[in-house]
Design a protein around this motif. Structure first.
Motif, PDB file in Angstrom:
ATOM      1  N   HIS A   1      35.812  12.858 -42.079  1.00 45.68           N
ATOM      2  CA  HIS A   1      35.620  11.417 -42.278  1.00 45.68           C
ATOM      3  C   HIS A   1      36.376  10.660 -41.192  1.00 45.68           C
ATOM      4  N   LEU A   2      35.685   9.739 -40.526  1.00 45.26           N
ATOM      5  CA  LEU A   2      36.295   8.868 -39.525  1.00 45.26           C
ATOM      6  C   LEU A   2      36.240   7.438 -40.027  1.00 45.26           C
ATOM      7  N   HIS A   3      37.370   6.752 -39.931  1.00 46.24           N
ATOM      8  CA  HIS A   3      37.425   5.338 -40.312  1.00 46.24           C
ATOM      9  C   HIS A   3      38.067   4.563 -39.167  1.00 46.24           C
ATOM     10  N   ASN A   4      37.368   3.506 -38.708  1.00 46.12           N
ATOM     11  CA  ASN A   4      37.965   2.573 -37.744  1.00 46.12           C
ATOM     12  C   ASN A   4      37.448   1.179 -38.047  1.00 46.12           C
ATOM     13  N   GLN A   5      37.730   0.212 -37.193  1.00 47.86           N
ATOM     14  CA  GLN A   5      37.329  -1.174 -37.460  1.00 47.86           C
ATOM     15  C   GLN A   5      35.822  -1.373 -37.425  1.00 47.86           C
ATOM     16  N   GLU A   6      35.091  -0.497 -36.765  1.00 46.22           N
ATOM     17  CA  GLU A   6      33.645  -0.661 -36.605  1.00 46.22           C
ATOM     18  C   GLU A   6      32.813   0.169 -37.566  1.00 46.22           C
ATOM     19  N   VAL A   7      33.315   1.341 -37.971  1.00 49.06           N
ATOM     20  CA  VAL A   7      32.474   2.263 -38.733  1.00 49.06           C
ATOM     21  C   VAL A   7      33.296   3.157 -39.651  1.00 49.06           C
TER      22      VAL A   7
ATOM     23  N   GLN B   1      24.234  16.600 -40.823  1.00 49.67           N
ATOM     24  CA  GLN B   1      24.053  15.543 -41.823  1.00 49.67           C
ATOM     25  C   GLN B   1      25.272  14.623 -41.860  1.00 49.67           C
ATOM     26  N   GLY B   2      25.006  13.316 -41.975  1.00 54.74           N
ATOM     27  CA  GLY B   2      26.105  12.378 -42.077  1.00 54.74           C
ATOM     28  C   GLY B   2      25.663  11.016 -42.571  1.00 54.74           C
ATOM     29  N   MET B   3      26.651  10.188 -42.862  1.00 55.54           N
ATOM     30  CA  MET B   3      26.388   8.828 -43.311  1.00 55.54           C
ATOM     31  C   MET B   3      27.409   7.908 -42.666  1.00 55.54           C
ATOM     32  N   GLU B   4      26.915   6.777 -42.123  1.00 59.00           N
ATOM     33  CA  GLU B   4      27.828   5.797 -41.558  1.00 59.00           C
ATOM     34  C   GLU B   4      27.575   4.441 -42.186  1.00 59.00           C
ATOM     35  N   ILE B   5      28.660   3.704 -42.338  1.00 54.48           N
ATOM     36  CA  ILE B   5      28.598   2.324 -42.808  1.00 54.48           C
ATOM     37  C   ILE B   5      29.311   1.492 -41.755  1.00 54.48           C
ATOM     38  N   LEU B   6      28.576   0.563 -41.144  1.00 53.25           N
ATOM     39  CA  LEU B   6      29.145  -0.286 -40.108  1.00 53.25           C
ATOM     40  C   LEU B   6      29.898  -1.457 -40.726  1.00 53.25           C
ATOM     41  N   SER B   7      30.778  -2.063 -39.963  1.00 52.96           N
ATOM     42  CA  SER B   7      31.544  -3.211 -40.454  1.00 52.96           C
ATOM     43  C   SER B   7      30.641  -4.385 -40.812  1.00 52.96           C
ATOM     44  N   THR B   8      29.417  -4.419 -40.259  1.00 49.56           N
ATOM     45  CA  THR B   8      28.445  -5.470 -40.562  1.00 49.56           C
ATOM     46  C   THR B   8      27.746  -5.240 -41.899  1.00 49.56           C
ATOM     47  N   GLY B   9      27.961  -4.061 -42.506  1.00 44.43           N
ATOM     48  CA  GLY B   9      27.294  -3.715 -43.752  1.00 44.43           C
ATOM     49  C   GLY B   9      26.052  -2.856 -43.546  1.00 44.43           C
ATOM     50  N   GLU B  10      25.607  -2.701 -42.308  1.00 39.39           N
ATOM     51  CA  GLU B  10      24.462  -1.845 -42.021  1.00 39.39           C
ATOM     52  C   GLU B  10      24.840  -0.404 -42.320  1.00 39.39           C
ATOM     53  N   ARG B  11      23.841   0.387 -42.777  1.00 40.69           N
ATOM     54  CA  ARG B  11      24.107   1.765 -43.184  1.00 40.69           C
ATOM     55  C   ARG B  11      23.060   2.709 -42.600  1.00 40.69           C
ATOM     56  N   TYR B  12      23.496   3.916 -42.293  1.00 35.69           N
ATOM     57  CA  TYR B  12      22.587   4.974 -41.851  1.00 35.69           C
ATOM     58  C   TYR B  12      22.965   6.249 -42.588  1.00 35.69           C
ATOM     59  N   HIS B  13      21.944   6.970 -43.028  1.00 34.33           N
ATOM     60  CA  HIS B  13      22.137   8.277 -43.650  1.00 34.33           C
ATOM     61  C   HIS B  13      21.081   9.198 -43.077  1.00 34.33           C
ATOM     62  N   GLY B  14      21.517  10.312 -42.497  1.00 30.37           N
ATOM     63  CA  GLY B  14      20.542  11.238 -41.938  1.00 30.37           C
ATOM     64  C   GLY B  14      21.170  12.208 -40.965  1.00 30.37           C
TER      65      GLY B  14
END
Length: 109
Positions: free
Chosen positions: A31-37, A51-64
């Motif tokens: 798991h990586l956490h920073n100000q952007e993601v 496989q992974g999932m990211e959540i951007l600071s803008t609220g946008e999300r990607y899973h795949g």
């Protein structure tokens, strides 16, 4: 760090990586956490891979799927409540077959 060692690495800016390492690099699950993601998923050679999932600071999300740090393969991207894409990604780009729904339109192709 040694093979398959689990660790927490905190960067000078306060961001962190928590997960598996191999030969001193993020590899395996982590798991990586920073100000952007916030990214949780598979790693290879310090890059999201598998496989992974990211959540951007803008609220946008990607899973795949990721391939060497890029969205690549099947995935879903959501950027607003009713706006999303599910389908193929190549080098971070939505391309190929997929379903796109925006606030104004819906497209399958």
């Amino acid at each position: 760090l040694f093979e398959s060692e689990l660790a927490l690495y905190i960067f000078p800016d306060g961001s962190y990586y928590k997960g598996s390492f191999f030969a001193g690099k993020a590899e395996g699950k982590g798991h990586l956490h920073n100000q952007e993601v916030d990214y949780t998923g598979q790693w290879l050679d310090n890059l999201p891979h598998g496989q992974g999932m990211e959540i951007l600071s803008t609220g946008e999300r990607y899973h795949g799927n990721y391939k060497f740090g890029e969205k690549h393969g099947q995935g879903s991207y959501i950027w607003e409540e009713n706006c999303h894409y599910s389908g193929d990604f190549v080098h971070n780009m939505m391309t190929g077959r997929g379903r796109l729904q925006t606030c104004e339109a819906y497209y399958i192709g």
